[in-house]
Design a protein around this motif. Sequence first.
Motif, PDB file in Angstrom:
ATOM      1  N   ASP A   1      42.153  -6.705  16.019  1.00 54.14           N
ATOM      2  CA  ASP A   1      42.717  -6.012  17.172  1.00 54.14           C
ATOM      3  C   ASP A   1      43.427  -4.723  16.794  1.00 54.14           C
ATOM      4  OD1 ASP A   1      44.662  -7.442  15.844  1.00 54.14           O
ATOM      5  OD2 ASP A   1      45.725  -8.089  17.652  1.00 54.14           O
ATOM      6  N   ASN A   2      43.688  -4.501  15.502  1.00 55.69           N
ATOM      7  CA  ASN A   2      44.271  -3.238  15.048  1.00 55.69           C
ATOM      8  C   ASN A   2      43.200  -2.227  14.627  1.00 55.69           C
ATOM      9  OD1 ASN A   2      43.388  -4.244  12.592  1.00 55.69           O
ATOM     10  ND2 ASN A   2      45.435  -4.791  11.863  1.00 55.69           N
ATOM     11  N   GLY A   3      41.908  -2.596  14.814  1.00 58.98           N
ATOM     12  CA  GLY A   3      40.816  -1.684  14.524  1.00 58.98           C
ATOM     13  C   GLY A   3      40.227  -1.796  13.130  1.00 58.98           C
ATOM     14  N   ILE A   4      40.819  -2.571  12.255  1.00 57.35           N
ATOM     15  CA  ILE A   4      40.322  -2.717  10.880  1.00 57.35           C
ATOM     16  C   ILE A   4      39.167  -3.708  10.853  1.00 57.35           C
ATOM     17  CG2 ILE A   4      40.905  -3.449   8.541  1.00 57.35           C
ATOM     18  CD1 ILE A   4      43.796  -2.637   9.136  1.00 57.35           C
ATOM     19  N   THR A   5      38.100  -3.354  10.141  1.00 54.38           N
ATOM     20  CA  THR A   5      36.958  -4.247   9.955  1.00 54.38           C
ATOM     21  C   THR A   5      37.100  -4.983   8.632  1.00 54.38           C
ATOM     22  OG1 THR A   5      35.479  -2.808  11.219  1.00 54.38           O
ATOM     23  CG2 THR A   5      34.446  -4.373   9.702  1.00 54.38           C
ATOM     24  N   VAL A   6      36.872  -6.281   8.661  1.00 52.98           N
ATOM     25  CA  VAL A   6      36.898  -7.102   7.443  1.00 52.98           C
ATOM     26  C   VAL A   6      35.485  -7.606   7.199  1.00 52.98           C
ATOM     27  CG1 VAL A   6      37.933  -9.063   6.253  1.00 52.98           C
ATOM     28  CG2 VAL A   6      39.250  -7.817   7.999  1.00 52.98           C
ATOM     29  N   ARG A   7      34.894  -7.170   6.093  1.00 53.19           N
ATOM     30  CA  ARG A   7      33.538  -7.568   5.753  1.00 53.19           C
ATOM     31  C   ARG A   7      33.579  -8.821   4.884  1.00 53.19           C
ATOM     32  NH1 ARG A   7      30.832  -1.634   4.264  1.00 53.19           N
ATOM     33  NH2 ARG A   7      31.118  -0.715   6.359  1.00 53.19           N
ATOM     34  N   LEU A   8      32.820  -9.839   5.290  1.00 55.15           N
ATOM     35  CA  LEU A   8      32.885 -11.144   4.626  1.00 55.15           C
ATOM     36  C   LEU A   8      31.584 -11.543   3.947  1.00 55.15           C
ATOM     37  CD1 LEU A   8      34.799 -12.955   7.500  1.00 55.15           C
ATOM     38  CD2 LEU A   8      35.776 -12.099   5.359  1.00 55.15           C
ATOM     39  N   GLY A   9      30.479 -10.944   4.286  1.00 53.38           N
ATOM     40  CA  GLY A   9      29.213 -11.246   3.625  1.00 53.38           C
ATOM     41  C   GLY A   9      28.524 -12.493   4.151  1.00 53.38           C
ATOM     42  N   ARG A  10      27.553 -12.979   3.363  1.00 53.72           N
ATOM     43  CA  ARG A  10      26.677 -14.064   3.814  1.00 53.72           C
ATOM     44  C   ARG A  10      27.096 -15.438   3.340  1.00 53.72           C
ATOM     45  NH1 ARG A  10      20.781 -12.087   2.127  1.00 53.72           N
ATOM     46  NH2 ARG A  10      21.942 -11.421   0.269  1.00 53.72           N
ATOM     47  N   GLU A  11      28.088 -15.536   2.481  1.00 51.12           N
ATOM     48  CA  GLU A  11      28.496 -16.848   1.967  1.00 51.12           C
ATOM     49  C   GLU A  11      30.003 -16.871   1.745  1.00 51.12           C
ATOM     50  OE1 GLU A  11      27.433 -15.770  -2.701  1.00 51.12           O
ATOM     51  OE2 GLU A  11      26.121 -17.105  -1.557  1.00 51.12           O
ATOM     52  N   ASN A  12      30.551 -18.082   1.738  1.00 50.90           N
ATOM     53  CA  ASN A  12      31.995 -18.284   1.504  1.00 50.90           C
ATOM     54  C   ASN A  12      32.852 -17.446   2.459  1.00 50.90           C
ATOM     55  OD1 ASN A  12      31.457 -20.010  -0.774  1.00 50.90           O
ATOM     56  ND2 ASN A  12      31.122 -18.179  -2.019  1.00 50.90           N
ATOM     57  N   GLU A  13      32.368 -17.268   3.681  1.00 52.91           N
ATOM     58  CA  GLU A  13      33.084 -16.387   4.605  1.00 52.91           C
ATOM     59  C   GLU A  13      34.464 -16.929   4.981  1.00 52.91           C
ATOM     60  OE1 GLU A  13      30.261 -18.989   7.025  1.00 52.91           O
ATOM     61  OE2 GLU A  13      30.164 -17.766   5.203  1.00 52.91           O
ATOM     62  N   ILE A  14      34.597 -18.244   5.075  1.00 46.87           N
ATOM     63  CA  ILE A  14      35.902 -18.830   5.398  1.00 46.87           C
ATOM     64  C   ILE A  14      36.894 -18.580   4.258  1.00 46.87           C
ATOM     65  CG2 ILE A  14      37.146 -20.954   5.917  1.00 46.87           C
ATOM     66  CD1 ILE A  14      35.337 -20.145   8.169  1.00 46.87           C
ATOM     67  N   LYS A  15      36.438 -18.827   3.040  1.00 45.78           N
ATOM     68  CA  LYS A  15      37.289 -18.616   1.862  1.00 45.78           C
ATOM     69  C   LYS A  15      37.683 -17.148   1.738  1.00 45.78           C
ATOM     70  CE  LYS A  15      37.297 -19.176  -3.169  1.00 45.78           C
ATOM     71  NZ  LYS A  15      36.506 -19.633  -4.353  1.00 45.78           N
ATOM     72  N   ARG A  16      36.753 -16.260   1.969  1.00 47.13           N
ATOM     73  CA  ARG A  16      37.041 -14.831   1.844  1.00 47.13           C
ATOM     74  C   ARG A  16      38.031 -14.357   2.898  1.00 47.13           C
ATOM     75  NH1 ARG A  16      30.760 -12.873   0.702  1.00 47.13           N
ATOM     76  NH2 ARG A  16      30.742 -13.374  -1.535  1.00 47.13           N
ATOM     77  N   LEU A  17      37.897 -14.865   4.118  1.00 47.69           N
ATOM     78  CA  LEU A  17      38.853 -14.471   5.137  1.00 47.69           C
ATOM     79  C   LEU A  17      40.241 -15.026   4.825  1.00 47.69           C
ATOM     80  CD1 LEU A  17      39.138 -12.898   7.770  1.00 47.69           C
ATOM     81  CD2 LEU A  17      38.789 -15.041   9.005  1.00 47.69           C
ATOM     82  N   GLN A  18      40.290 -16.214   4.254  1.00 44.97           N
ATOM     83  CA  GLN A  18      41.579 -16.772   3.857  1.00 44.97           C
ATOM     84  C   GLN A  18      42.218 -15.914   2.769  1.00 44.97           C
ATOM     85  OE1 GLN A  18      43.294 -19.696   5.191  1.00 44.97           O
ATOM     86  NE2 GLN A  18      44.796 -18.419   4.137  1.00 44.97           N
ATOM     87  N   GLN A  19      41.404 -15.413   1.838  1.00 49.04           N
ATOM     88  CA  GLN A  19      41.921 -14.517   0.803  1.00 49.04           C
ATOM     89  C   GLN A  19      42.463 -13.236   1.431  1.00 49.04           C
ATOM     90  OE1 GLN A  19      38.397 -14.239  -1.625  1.00 49.04           O
ATOM     91  NE2 GLN A  19      39.017 -15.922  -2.968  1.00 49.04           N
TER      92      GLN A  19
END
Length: 244
Positions: free
Chosen positions: A180-198
């Motif tokens: 909602d602040n306009g920043i994009t977070v790219r997570l890729g094709r695998e481990n997306e939950i873990k990466r977002l937690q990081q």
Amino acid sequence: MWDDAGALGRLTRWMLLAVVVMLTGAGLAWLYHSDFFPVKKVAIEGRLKHADSKALQTIARQYMRGNIFRADVNGAQAAFQKLPWIDSALVRRRLPDTVEIVLTERVPLARWKDSGLVDTEGNVFQADVKDKLPVFDGRPGTGKDMVQHYHDFGKILSVRGLKIRELVYTPRSAWAVVLDNGITVRLGRENEIKRLQQFADIWPILLREHQSRLSYVDMRYKDGFAVRYSKPLDEPSENGSGKI
């Protein structure tokens, strides 16, 4: 003359049964075509917020003609379920004079990027609302998976006071979220939950104070992350610092 009492008895019973069936059929036909037992009440039940009331009434009038026995409950049920906002419909007779219609409405969760909405079950349907909703950008048939990821991602981000403005699932099966602040977070094709937690873990430590000049954060690296700035590095951020 008949001299077999058993056979004569069986024949008599069959004839009586045939008479009963004929009388029953005639009685049902009379009830079906008579003017008795008219439909006096059509009760529509369900929490309806978005469904078109005029369309509902039109269908009810079209299929609830004649007496209670001629009311086309199956046709009405099918017609209700074709309406965009109706998730399920149950139409049943309540003798002697009532037809009960129970409708369940879809609950909109997000907008589908091309057109339409996504309900809480992941179904895409053609309708619109004025409510502010997040946007889903995904491949056809991925609605249910995107709803699940939206909830999983949302739980992680809410701890940091962040919300999802847009959820992206690319044709290459890669995930990304626009906050909602306009920043994009790219997570890729695998481990997306873990990466977002990081990402959520490093957000308050390294990123939050510089959010006004961040364009995206790339979490697809094994041992770290990368950022892209929307403003030059030598331009101070809101807290006056020019470094991360």
